[in-house]
Write an enzyme that holds these catalytic residues in place. Structure first.
Site, PDB file in Angstrom:
ATOM      1  N   THR A 137     -19.411 -42.259 -33.697  1.00  0.00           N
ATOM      2  CA  THR A 137     -18.116 -41.741 -33.222  1.00  0.00           C
ATOM      3  C   THR A 137     -17.468 -40.747 -34.183  1.00  0.00           C
ATOM      4  O   THR A 137     -16.373 -40.255 -33.917  1.00  0.00           O
ATOM      5  CB  THR A 137     -17.155 -42.910 -32.937  1.00  0.00           C
ATOM      6  N   SER A 181     -15.702 -38.346 -37.000  1.00  0.00           N
ATOM      7  CA  SER A 181     -14.502 -38.301 -37.849  1.00  0.00           C
ATOM      8  C   SER A 181     -13.475 -37.341 -37.275  1.00  0.00           C
ATOM      9  O   SER A 181     -13.774 -36.561 -36.374  1.00  0.00           O
ATOM     10  CB  SER A 181     -14.903 -37.823 -39.246  1.00  0.00           C
ATOM     11  N   GLY A 208      -6.586 -27.310 -49.929  1.00  0.00           N
ATOM     12  CA  GLY A 208      -7.935 -27.840 -50.130  1.00  0.00           C
ATOM     13  C   GLY A 208      -8.959 -26.739 -50.292  1.00  0.00           C
ATOM     14  O   GLY A 208      -9.115 -25.897 -49.403  1.00  0.00           O
ATOM     15  N   ILE A 255     -14.773 -26.747 -46.120  1.00  0.00           N
ATOM     16  CA  ILE A 255     -14.081 -26.225 -44.935  1.00  0.00           C
ATOM     17  C   ILE A 255     -12.984 -25.246 -45.360  1.00  0.00           C
ATOM     18  O   ILE A 255     -12.808 -24.181 -44.759  1.00  0.00           O
ATOM     19  CB  ILE A 255     -13.523 -27.384 -44.072  1.00  0.00           C
ATOM     20  N   ASP A 273     -20.780 -39.456 -39.655  1.00  0.00           N
ATOM     21  CA  ASP A 273     -19.499 -39.403 -40.372  1.00  0.00           C
ATOM     22  C   ASP A 273     -18.768 -40.744 -40.383  1.00  0.00           C
ATOM     23  O   ASP A 273     -17.887 -40.960 -41.216  1.00  0.00           O
ATOM     24  CB  ASP A 273     -18.569 -38.365 -39.714  1.00  0.00           C
ATOM     25  N   ALA A 318     -23.632 -32.580 -40.715  1.00  0.00           N
ATOM     26  CA  ALA A 318     -24.337 -32.718 -39.439  1.00  0.00           C
ATOM     27  C   ALA A 318     -25.788 -33.124 -39.652  1.00  0.00           C
ATOM     28  O   ALA A 318     -26.310 -33.988 -38.940  1.00  0.00           O
ATOM     29  CB  ALA A 318     -24.267 -31.405 -38.675  1.00  0.00           C
ATOM     30  N   HIS A 352     -42.999 -11.066 -50.837  1.00  0.00           N
ATOM     31  CA  HIS A 352     -42.204 -10.037 -51.517  1.00  0.00           C
ATOM     32  C   HIS A 352     -41.859  -8.928 -50.542  1.00  0.00           C
ATOM     33  O   HIS A 352     -42.741  -8.492 -49.792  1.00  0.00           O
ATOM     34  CB  HIS A 352     -43.012  -9.455 -52.681  1.00  0.00           C
TER      35      HIS A 352
HETATM   36  P1  FAD Z   1     -19.106 -36.026 -34.550  1.00  0.00           P
HETATM   37  O1  FAD Z   1     -19.773 -34.714 -34.525  1.00  0.00           O
HETATM   38  O2  FAD Z   1     -17.697 -36.084 -35.003  1.00  0.00           O
HETATM   39  O3  FAD Z   1     -19.221 -36.602 -33.077  1.00  0.00           O
HETATM   40  C1  FAD Z   1     -18.621 -37.795 -32.710  1.00  0.00           C
HETATM   41  C2  FAD Z   1     -18.484 -37.815 -31.204  1.00  0.00           C
HETATM   42  O4  FAD Z   1     -18.102 -39.117 -30.799  1.00  0.00           O
HETATM   43  C3  FAD Z   1     -17.402 -36.875 -30.691  1.00  0.00           C
HETATM   44  O5  FAD Z   1     -17.916 -36.063 -29.668  1.00  0.00           O
HETATM   45  C4  FAD Z   1     -16.325 -37.822 -30.161  1.00  0.00           C
HETATM   46  O6  FAD Z   1     -15.609 -37.298 -29.059  1.00  0.00           O
HETATM   47  C5  FAD Z   1     -17.149 -39.019 -29.753  1.00  0.00           C
HETATM   48  N1  FAD Z   1     -16.414 -40.285 -29.698  1.00  0.00           N
HETATM   49  C6  FAD Z   1     -15.565 -40.797 -30.633  1.00  0.00           C
HETATM   50  N2  FAD Z   1     -15.133 -42.021 -30.259  1.00  0.00           N
HETATM   51  C7  FAD Z   1     -15.715 -42.268 -29.066  1.00  0.00           C
HETATM   52  C8  FAD Z   1     -15.671 -43.367 -28.180  1.00  0.00           C
HETATM   53  N3  FAD Z   1     -14.977 -44.474 -28.458  1.00  0.00           N
HETATM   54  N4  FAD Z   1     -16.383 -43.285 -27.024  1.00  0.00           N
HETATM   55  C9  FAD Z   1     -17.119 -42.189 -26.730  1.00  0.00           C
HETATM   56  N5  FAD Z   1     -17.201 -41.131 -27.540  1.00  0.00           N
HETATM   57  C10 FAD Z   1     -16.512 -41.170 -28.708  1.00  0.00           C
HETATM   58  N6  FAD Z   1     -21.634 -30.043 -41.299  1.00  0.00           N
HETATM   59  C11 FAD Z   1     -22.786 -29.415 -41.647  1.00  0.00           C
HETATM   60  O7  FAD Z   1     -23.784 -30.078 -41.889  1.00  0.00           O
HETATM   61  N7  FAD Z   1     -22.852 -28.049 -41.729  1.00  0.00           N
HETATM   62  C12 FAD Z   1     -21.770 -27.266 -41.495  1.00  0.00           C
HETATM   63  O8  FAD Z   1     -21.859 -26.045 -41.583  1.00  0.00           O
HETATM   64  C13 FAD Z   1     -20.546 -27.890 -41.143  1.00  0.00           C
HETATM   65  N8  FAD Z   1     -19.442 -27.147 -40.895  1.00  0.00           N
HETATM   66  C14 FAD Z   1     -18.286 -27.765 -40.506  1.00  0.00           C
HETATM   67  C15 FAD Z   1     -17.169 -26.975 -40.253  1.00  0.00           C
HETATM   68  C16 FAD Z   1     -15.980 -27.569 -39.850  1.00  0.00           C
HETATM   69  C17 FAD Z   1     -14.780 -26.706 -39.579  1.00  0.00           C
HETATM   70  C18 FAD Z   1     -15.930 -28.987 -39.675  1.00  0.00           C
HETATM   71  C19 FAD Z   1     -14.671 -29.653 -39.205  1.00  0.00           C
HETATM   72  C20 FAD Z   1     -17.032 -29.776 -39.937  1.00  0.00           C
HETATM   73  C21 FAD Z   1     -18.217 -29.179 -40.357  1.00  0.00           C
HETATM   74  N9  FAD Z   1     -19.364 -29.940 -40.647  1.00  0.00           N
HETATM   75  C22 FAD Z   1     -20.527 -29.307 -41.038  1.00  0.00           C
HETATM   76  C23 FAD Z   1     -19.363 -31.418 -40.547  1.00  0.00           C
HETATM   77  C24 FAD Z   1     -20.017 -31.872 -39.235  1.00  0.00           C
HETATM   78  O9  FAD Z   1     -19.328 -31.303 -38.151  1.00  0.00           O
HETATM   79  C25 FAD Z   1     -19.989 -33.385 -39.146  1.00  0.00           C
HETATM   80  O10 FAD Z   1     -20.555 -33.938 -40.315  1.00  0.00           O
HETATM   81  C26 FAD Z   1     -20.795 -33.855 -37.936  1.00  0.00           C
HETATM   82  O11 FAD Z   1     -20.244 -33.351 -36.740  1.00  0.00           O
HETATM   83  C27 FAD Z   1     -20.819 -35.385 -37.875  1.00  0.00           C
HETATM   84  O12 FAD Z   1     -21.581 -35.770 -36.786  1.00  0.00           O
HETATM   85  P2  FAD Z   1     -21.354 -37.163 -36.052  1.00  0.00           P
HETATM   86  O13 FAD Z   1     -22.390 -37.204 -34.977  1.00  0.00           O
HETATM   87  O14 FAD Z   1     -21.317 -38.254 -37.038  1.00  0.00           O
HETATM   88  O15 FAD Z   1     -19.877 -37.095 -35.432  1.00  0.00           O
END
Ligand code: FAD
Length: 464
Positions: free
Chosen positions: A141, A143, A178, A182, A310, A318, A442
């Site tokens: 889910t 962050s 910060g 980001i 996360d 990601a 190269h």
């Molecule tokens: P998330 O991508 O947050 O997905 C969680 C999903 O769960 C969401 O779609 C949410 O709606 C869903 N959800 C939550 N609760 C529920 C529920 N109860 N029922 C159903 N669905 C639910 N990381 C990198 O590696 N490279 C990058 O370049 C990078 N750039 C970034 C830039 C920005 C501006 C930000 C904010 C983050 C960036 N990140 C980057 C971090 C990356 O986005 C996160 O680490 C990654 O998305 C985490 O993946 P996740 O699958 O754990 O969660």
């Protein structure tokens, strides 16, 4: 209420969740993916990695057109930025990616259920008017943006990265609280297109969790974009005054200061998200940080419920979430996968890019490991000179005893891609000598690795 039976129910369609769902389906399981929003892809695809990189690329093109094209003999007149198109293209990139995910779910016969997933008991998750009954569950889910005590992100003038990716018009000024990944990425986007950007950072350097030499070099580089970087600042307040944001902070000398800008973007990290999930019904407790505790195979306190990405400890990246998604699917499938957390690359998509893998110099010093540090500058790279991208260096940290590569830290052109080669080597516990004996094409940016490894092996580099 209808009950549907699955082998594996994945909650959250971010990079952790959708990769886990695909891998589980490939292993023959009947898989459901529950997603709160109408679109798949989570933070990364919708409001994170992908849109941020789209805006970084557009802003880099604009910046190069403004400051570098003349040197290439390309004269442009009347250069201007169409901000609406700038944002629109980003949105189209996001759409291509989210549509691609819909296709992948269909291809892998994964049942997608849109709606907030909420545990009813240890084996049932309610989504809308259906109950998903599962043998296994994977919580992915993710962050949400965090803030500082006393600061409310009102999403109007005091914003998070999510709003900063979709502003209605180009701001004249922006304060960013910060100087982490980001913060510096969004600072680059806006400074390149002419917004006056100020970064307020609590620590004594930018990107403070990475090797400190990278932070120092990045600070110099961002200063050339006229970004005002203020370190050792303690932000106390950020207030929407109607048409601006006013930020109060203590500067490095402890003096009270105030700054006003069109927007204040809060980029002080992200917090694990489990709201509405009703973890109590599944018998799972979160830590003080909001994260879900897991063991080495990412099992929660309920053995058939796993958590990844996360929402658990570790770097909020990601690719870390994706690897954990694969790992969990394979553990459920009876395989014995392995994930080396020391070799998860860290990347900052500024220009030059910053990327690292393995131990930092600070970590090696603290652990008392004897090491050698060597650095090769991009100024000495023929490829970098051809593209006028000579800023930065490759730094390698090698164990003094066996010459094993312990860490690689790069600030330079396409560092995000070059670091992959270092990670492959380190995954095989290679020595600096083994790394320099590989033939690098190269002229390429990755050739800089060869010279850095030559130095790391205690030899002389060819190009300096
Ligand atoms: P998330 O991508 O947050 O997905 C969680 C999903 O769960 C969401 O779609 C949410 O709606 C869903 N959800 C939550 N609760 C529920 C529920 N109860 N029922 C159903 N669905 C639910 N990381 C990198 O590696 N490279 C990058 O370049 C990078 N750039 C970034 C830039 C920005 C501006 C930000 C904010 C983050 C960036 N990140 C980057 C971090 C990356 O986005 C996160 O680490 C990654 O998305 C985490 O993946 P996740 O699958 O754990 O969660």
């Amino acid at each position: 209420m209808e009950t549907v039976n699955y082998d594996v129910v994945v909650i959250g369609a971010g990079p952790g969740g959708y990769v886990c769902a695909i891998r589980a389906a490939q292993l023959g399981f009947k898989v459901a993916l529950a997603e709160k929003y109408d679109v798949l892809g989570g933070t990364c695809t919708n409001v994170g990695c992908i849109p941020a990189k789209a805006l970084l690329d557009s802003s880099e093109h604009y910046h190069k057109a403004a400051v570098q094209f003349g040197t290439h003999g390309i004269d442009l007149e009347g250069l201007h930025l169409n901000f609406q198109q700038f944002i629109q293209r980003k949105q189209e990139v996001v759409k291509q990616n989210t549509s691609g995910l819909v296709y992948l779910m269909k291809k892998n016969k994964i049942a997608v259920h849109h709606g907030l997933g909420s545990f009813v008991n240890t084996h049932q998750l309610k989504v809308g008017d259906q109950v998903l009954q599962g043998r296994y569950f994977v919580i992915a889910t993710g962050s949400k943006p965090a803030s500082l005590p006393g600061i409310t992100i009102d999403k109007k003038r005091v914003i998070s990265s999510t709003e900063a990716l979709s502003l209605p018009a180009q701001p004249a000024s922006m304060i960013i609280i910060g100087g982490g990944v980001i913060g510096v990425e969004m600072a680059s986007v806006y400074a390149r297109i002419g917004t006056r950007v100020t970064i307020l950072e609590y620590a004594g350097s930018l990107i403070p969790t990475m090797d400190q030499e990278l932070g120092k070099a990045l600070q110099k580089s961002l200063a050339t974009l006229s970004i005002d970087i203020r370190l050792n600042c303690q932000v106390q307040s950020a207030v929407n005054t109607g048409n601006a944001a006013v930020v109060g902070y203590l500067d490095k000398d402890g003096q009270q200061q105030e700054l006003t800008a069109d927007y204040c973007m809060v980029a002080v990290g992200r917090r694990a998200y489990t709201a509405g999930l009703n973890l109590a019904a599944a018998g799972i407790e979160t830590m003080k940080s909001g994260k879900i505790p897991v063991n080495k195979t990412l099992q929660t306190s309920a053995p058939h419920i796993y958590a990844i990405g996360d929402v658990i400890e570790g770097p909020m990246l990601a690719h870390k979430a994706e690897e954990e998604g694969t790992l969990v699917a394979e553990v459920i499938g009876g395989l014995t996968p392995h994930l080396n957390y020391n070799l998860i690359p860290n990347v900052v998509y500024t220009w030059p890019e910053v990327a690292s893998v393995g131990a930092t110099e600070e970590q090696l010093k603290a652990s008392g490991v004897a090491y050698r540090s060597s650095k090769f500058p991009y100024m000495a790279s023929a490829r970098a000179r051809a593209s006028m991208d000579t800023e930065g260096f490759v730094k390698v940290l090698v164990a003094a005893a066996y010459n094993e590569v312990l860490g690689v830290h790069i600030i330079g052109p396409r560092a995000a891609d070059v670091i992959g080669q270092a990670a492959v080597g380190m995954a095989h516990e290679t020595t600096a000598e083994e790394m320099y004996r590989i033939c690098y094409a190269h002229p390429t940016y990755s050739e800089a690795l060869k010279d850095a490894f030559l130095l790391g092996a205690g030899k002389s580099a060819i190009n300096i």
